[in-house]
Design an enzyme around this catalytic site. Structure first.
Site, PDB file in Angstrom:
ATOM      1  N   GLY A 184      15.527  39.094   2.393  1.00 36.49           N
ATOM      2  CA  GLY A 184      15.406  37.661   2.596  1.00 36.49           C
ATOM      3  C   GLY A 184      14.401  37.068   1.629  1.00 36.49           C
ATOM      4  O   GLY A 184      14.000  37.711   0.647  1.00 36.49           O
ATOM      5  N   ILE A 185      13.950  35.861   1.907  1.00 37.24           N
ATOM      6  CA  ILE A 185      13.050  35.156   1.002  1.00 37.24           C
ATOM      7  C   ILE A 185      11.706  35.859   0.870  1.00 37.24           C
ATOM      8  O   ILE A 185      11.170  35.999  -0.238  1.00 37.24           O
ATOM      9  CB  ILE A 185      12.879  33.697   1.465  1.00 37.24           C
ATOM     10  CG1 ILE A 185      14.188  32.925   1.223  1.00 37.24           C
ATOM     11  CG2 ILE A 185      11.716  33.022   0.737  1.00 37.24           C
ATOM     12  CD1 ILE A 185      14.201  31.508   1.777  1.00 37.24           C
ATOM     13  N   HIS A 186      11.142  36.311   1.965  1.00 35.63           N
ATOM     14  CA  HIS A 186       9.864  37.018   1.895  1.00 35.63           C
ATOM     15  C   HIS A 186       9.988  38.283   1.060  1.00 35.63           C
ATOM     16  O   HIS A 186       9.050  38.681   0.360  1.00 35.63           O
ATOM     17  CB  HIS A 186       9.372  37.360   3.302  1.00 35.63           C
ATOM     18  CG  HIS A 186       7.926  37.712   3.390  1.00 35.63           C
ATOM     19  ND1 HIS A 186       7.484  39.006   3.566  1.00 35.63           N
ATOM     20  CD2 HIS A 186       6.811  36.942   3.320  1.00 35.63           C
ATOM     21  CE1 HIS A 186       6.161  39.010   3.618  1.00 35.63           C
ATOM     22  NE2 HIS A 186       5.723  37.776   3.469  1.00 35.63           N
ATOM     23  N   CYS A 187      11.163  38.905   1.110  1.00 41.92           N
ATOM     24  CA  CYS A 187      11.382  40.176   0.423  1.00 41.92           C
ATOM     25  C   CYS A 187      11.388  40.048  -1.096  1.00 41.92           C
ATOM     26  O   CYS A 187      11.175  41.039  -1.796  1.00 41.92           O
ATOM     27  CB  CYS A 187      12.710  40.793   0.856  1.00 41.92           C
ATOM     28  SG  CYS A 187      12.897  40.996   2.631  1.00 41.92           S
ATOM     29  N   ILE A 188      11.665  38.859  -1.620  1.00 45.09           N
ATOM     30  CA  ILE A 188      11.762  38.712  -3.079  1.00 45.09           C
ATOM     31  C   ILE A 188      10.544  38.014  -3.673  1.00 45.09           C
ATOM     32  O   ILE A 188      10.536  37.688  -4.862  1.00 45.09           O
ATOM     33  CB  ILE A 188      13.063  37.996  -3.493  1.00 45.09           C
ATOM     34  CG1 ILE A 188      13.082  36.538  -3.029  1.00 45.09           C
ATOM     35  CG2 ILE A 188      14.266  38.750  -2.970  1.00 45.09           C
ATOM     36  CD1 ILE A 188      14.254  35.741  -3.611  1.00 45.09           C
TER      37      ILE A 188
END
Length: 343
Positions: free
Chosen positions: A331-335
């Site tokens: 998700g967004i936090h992951c990238i």
């Protein structure tokens, strides 16, 4: 236990920039031109949202610099680097500070493809934390622990959230005991207390999953508040996971718990009854003055936005469609990976 000379600032503390990595190959980029466009558009949408609020530096392989530039806001800095994948939260350094000098330090966990999974390659990604540290002139603190940035979340006041199937799981540190793992976590992050969640979301144990990263399950919103993923539909196997997580956090005490309802979508493939989604609003990213929030074209997108407006007062909540990210395993936090201001 001796106190650590390092401390990890909470994500909501001021950043000097955000680090990301451009998708270049493999399952993350996809197999067709439509897949490529979808991946590039989504990574760019996140970067272009963040750069409104703080600088963004994007690692990119040399052969992709030209195409990346066509998708990205001109304010996004492109830096040539060798990459295997594009999950910067996990391959990048965890930035901490020296307590005495305020100097920024790049913590370098051992990265081995989320537990040496058969499909993963990580020769280049395992060098990214050290590369970024050198680029920023920050000393690098090596850890013996196999770990990723998505596997930890701190409140900046001594507590860290962890998951048993990550730090103690297959392919990572299964040969170590919980006490040894905790001691190393505390040494690197400057924490004193670990709250262990039993497991992550169901989909995260599929082929391209992380085997239970905490940053899709629960996170701190401030020193005393924890948000957690609340799957309210009993048909979804994460209904039971949410119950377990809530009970664990309640038993930990001391924290205000805020349930964030999961999207109402249950599956991403209606022909496969086992295609349970792990869509989660917990996997958002806090930057200077804003929160970049996963959206899923779901009626609960606005519900989650309203909750985050309450727990992050004064920050703009920016919705970005994260379904292409979740289809690829994150998700967004992951990238994203924050670089705090040095003091």
């Amino acid at each position: 236990m001796e106190s650590s000379n390092l401390v990890m600032p909470a994500e909501w503390q001021p950043h000097s920039k955000t680090w990301m990595a451009w998708p270049t190959s493999g399952y993350t980029l996809g197999d067709t031109e439509d897949d490529w466009h979808e991946a590039r558009s989504t990574w760019a949408a996140v970067a272009n949202a963040i750069v409104r609020f703080e600088p963004v530096s994007m690692l990119c392989q040399i052969e992709d610099l030209e195409i990346a530039r066509t998708y990205l806001d001109e304010r996004v800095e492109l830096i040539e680097a060798a990459l295997d994948d594009a999950w910067m939260r996990d391959i990048g350094p965890t930035f901490v500070r020296n307590r005495e000098s305020g100097e920024l330090v790049a913590a370098n966990w051992i990265f081995n493809g989320w537990g040496a999974q058969s499909w993963a390659s990580w020769v280049n990604d395992a060098r990214v934390a050290r590369f970024i540290g050198a680029h920023e002139g920050a000393p690098v603190e090596d850890s013996w622990l196999v770990n990723e940035g998505g596997g930890i979340h701190v409140n900046g006041a001594g507590t860290v959230l962890l998951t048993e199937t990550v730090q103690l799981g297959e392919g990572r540190n299964a040969g170590s005991n919980k006490d040894a793992v905790e001691q190393e976590i505390h040494r690197i992050l400057g924490t004193e207390r670990a709250i262990w969640i039993k497991r992550g979301l169901t989909r995260d144990y599929d082929e391209f999953g992380t085997r239970g990263h905490i940053d899709i399950v629960a996170c701190f919103a401030d020193e005393n508040t924890i948000l957690y993923h609340d799957q309210q539909n009993p048909e979804h196997p994460d209904f039971e996971v949410s119950r377990e997580v809530r009970e664990t956090l309640e038993a930990a005490g001391d924290f205000k718990l805020v349930a964030v309802p999961a999207p109402t979508i249950l599956r991403d493939d209606e022909t496969d009854p086992e295609s349970w989604v792990d869509y989660s609003y917990i996997n958002h990213y806090i930057c200077n003055g804003a929160v970049i929030l996963c959206a899923f074209d779901d009626e609960n997108d606005e519900v989650a936005k309203g909750i985050l407006e309450q727990v992050y007062p004064g920050r703009e909540i920016v919705l970005v469609d994260a379904r292409p990210l979740f289809a690829r395993g994150g998700g967004i936090h992951c990238i994203t990976q924050q670089q705090p201001l040095s003091t």
